[in-house]
Design a protein around this motif. Structure first.
Motif, PDB file in Angstrom:
ATOM      1  N   MET A  31      16.753  -0.029  10.001  1.00  0.00           N
ATOM      2  CA  MET A  31      17.252   1.292   9.690  1.00  0.00           C
ATOM      3  C   MET A  31      18.484   1.128   8.793  1.00  0.00           C
ATOM      4  N   PRO A  32      18.486   1.692   7.616  1.00  0.00           N
ATOM      5  CA  PRO A  32      19.592   1.525   6.680  1.00  0.00           C
ATOM      6  C   PRO A  32      20.816   2.337   7.077  1.00  0.00           C
ATOM      7  N   LEU A  33      21.969   1.817   6.674  1.00  0.00           N
ATOM      8  CA  LEU A  33      23.235   2.506   6.882  1.00  0.00           C
ATOM      9  C   LEU A  33      23.869   2.669   5.503  1.00  0.00           C
ATOM     10  N   TYR A  34      24.081   3.883   5.107  1.00  0.00           N
ATOM     11  CA  TYR A  34      24.656   4.159   3.798  1.00  0.00           C
ATOM     12  C   TYR A  34      26.118   4.551   3.978  1.00  0.00           C
ATOM     13  N   GLN A  51      26.669  -6.494   5.049  1.00  0.00           N
ATOM     14  CA  GLN A  51      25.982  -6.083   6.275  1.00  0.00           C
ATOM     15  C   GLN A  51      26.560  -6.821   7.478  1.00  0.00           C
TER      16      GLN A  51
END
Length: 79
Positions: free
Chosen positions: A1-4, A26
């Motif tokens: 799940m990406p974190l922007y 990251q």
């Protein structure tokens, strides 16, 4: 799940930490969050720390003696 990260100041802090630690951004985020979680888990309120100290190191019972200047002078040999 990406974190922007959309905040420039936060992105700069992450980049600075990543460079300092020599890790990808990251991993820098992961390390920072883990450090914060560890500190929060270890944080014990001062009231609880004092209660634990008082329980572990009980005061001796009262002797009934008066601790005045003469008492301390006698203890230190200044009679």
């Amino acid at each position: 799940m990406p974190l922007y990260i959309k905040d420039d100041a936060t992105a700069q802090l992450v980049a600075k930490l990543a460079k300092l630690r020599g890790v990808p951004k990251q991993d820098a985020v992961k390390l920072a969050v883990q450090d914060a979680l560890d500190r929060a888990a270890e944080a014990v309120p001062l009231r609880n720390r004092f209660a634990a100290l008082r329980k572990a190191h009980r005061l001796p019972p009262a002797t009934g003696k008066v601790a005045d200047k003469a008492f301390f002078d006698e203890l230190s040999g200044e009679v």
